[in-house]
Design an enzyme around this catalytic site. Structure first.
Site, PDB file in Angstrom:
ATOM      1  N   SER A 162       0.846  -1.197   0.000  1.00 22.28           N
ATOM      2  CA  SER A 162       0.000   0.000   0.000  1.00 22.28           C
ATOM      3  C   SER A 162       0.878   1.242   0.000  1.00 22.28           C
ATOM      4  O   SER A 162       2.026   1.209   0.469  1.00 22.28           O
ATOM      5  CB  SER A 162      -0.884   0.006   1.249  1.00 22.28           C
ATOM      6  OG  SER A 162      -1.510   1.264   1.429  1.00 22.28           O
ATOM      7  N   TYR A 188      -0.032   0.080  10.628  1.00 23.73           N
ATOM      8  CA  TYR A 188      -0.415  -0.388   9.291  1.00 23.73           C
ATOM      9  C   TYR A 188       0.695  -0.086   8.290  1.00 23.73           C
ATOM     10  O   TYR A 188       1.091  -0.949   7.491  1.00 23.73           O
ATOM     11  CB  TYR A 188      -1.713   0.291   8.857  1.00 23.73           C
ATOM     12  CG  TYR A 188      -2.206  -0.139   7.495  1.00 23.73           C
ATOM     13  CD1 TYR A 188      -2.601  -1.454   7.260  1.00 23.73           C
ATOM     14  CD2 TYR A 188      -2.271   0.767   6.429  1.00 23.73           C
ATOM     15  CE1 TYR A 188      -3.051  -1.858   5.999  1.00 23.73           C
ATOM     16  CE2 TYR A 188      -2.733   0.378   5.181  1.00 23.73           C
ATOM     17  CZ  TYR A 188      -3.119  -0.935   4.970  1.00 23.73           C
ATOM     18  OH  TYR A 188      -3.560  -1.331   3.741  1.00 23.73           O
TER      19      TYR A 188
END
Length: 325
Positions: A162, A188
């Site tokens: 990501s 994350y």
């Protein structure tokens, strides 16, 4: 990341997974897609199945997986869509999946994940996002290494990362937030950096086995992945990503780069790279839009260190499948 020219393709951020795989035959190939029961995982699996592959949806929820499998079969006509249980945060589940696999594996797509979750720890004391997004996939890929090496024409491992990796390197001194305050986005981002570093090191280690490993950014897609994230946070992230407002993709578009990395002849023999919008990405420009890769995410020394740290964590908890690594 590499001294060689970046790979370009005829596809764009608007391309769909079906368009990317058009004209490619995967007949006789076998694929596993983690998180294949929802979101871009379903569309990744659908495109692979449409090209003729035998596809296993590796899912936590059996019912959702079975529903997705029926839908994929109905839309592609491919009867070889299977479902297998896999909880990446559960060592017994990862080991059981890898141990049960028989024969070669041509494509492994590490698509499942959790995003910006509240602070949660596994029974081993590991931060959940790092444990799921990185350690679980790391253990699974190692457990399936022998199957990947058996692939007749070489195998591909796809590590779905990501742009959030730009938020944090892997903080080796405190991976699990034992000493620093927990931040869901830093956690994350760290796990997504680990996904890229895995591709760098695995691509180096496994090249002689005919296995290529690459990472990618799928884009901004509205899926269940964002269940822990407010709409305000999502809109702010999308604005920073494009510089001019939210730039959402459909799930079919979001799956396109995964399918490209998994199937494109343009990536034959290519490993250890990072892709976005169906192109090999450039380095991130500091202060610019959230695009490209951070230098720390492709640092070979960090990649080798992460591999060793991950092995040490998993080995001490029985996550390494004997004889498969």
């Amino acid at each position: 990341m590499t001294e060689t020219a970046r790979i370009t393709t005829p596809f764009t951020r608007e391309s769909t997974a079906a368009e990317v795989v058009a004209g490619i035959s995967l007949s006789g190939k076998r694929a596993v897609v983690t998180g294949g029961g929802s979101g871009i995982g379903v569309e990744t699996a659908r495109a692979l199945a449409a090209a003729g592959a035998e596809v296993t949806l590796a899912v936590r929820a059996a019912q959702a997986g079975e529903e997705a499998a029926r839908d994929i079969t109905a839309t592609t006509g491919n009867q070889q869509v299977r479902v297998a249980l896999l909880d990446l945060a559960d060592p017994a589940s990862v080991a059981a999946f890898a141990t049960a696999w028989y024969g070669p594996l041509d494509i492994l797509v590490g698509n499942a994940g959790v995003m910006a979750a509240p602070e949660t720890r596994t029974p081993q004391g590991w931060e959940l996002q790092f444990a799921t997004n990185h350690l679980g996939h790391f253990a699974l890929a190692r457990g399936l290494h022998r199957a990947l090496a058996l692939a007749e024409d070489g195998a591909r491992v796809v590590s779905v990362s990501s742009a959030a990796h730009l938020q944090s390197p892997v903080v080796f001194e405190d991976i699990h937030f034992d000493r620093r305050p927990y931040d869901p986005w830093l956690a994350y981002g760290q796990s997504k950096t680990a996904n890229v570093l895995f591709g760098v090191e695995a691509g180096k280690r496994w090249a002689s086995d005919g296995i290529t490993v690459n990472a990618l950014m799928p884009g901004a897609i509205r899926t269940n992945l964002q269940r822990h994230v407010s709409q305000e946070e999502l809109d702010a992230l999308r604005t920073r990503a494009g510089g001019g407002g939210p730039q959402w993709k459909t799930t079919e578009q979001g799956a396109a780069t995964s399918v490209l990395v998994a199937t494109s002849p343009l990536l034959e023999g290519v490993g250890g790279r990072y892709f976005e919008d169906c192109q090999e990405a450039a380095p991130h420009e500091e202060g610019g839009p959230r695009r490209g890769y951070a230098p720390y995410a492709v640092d070979p020394e960090a990649a080798a260190r992460l591999w060793q740290v991950s092995e040490d964590m998993l080995d001490g908890c029985g996550w390494i499948v004997e004889g498969q690594g």
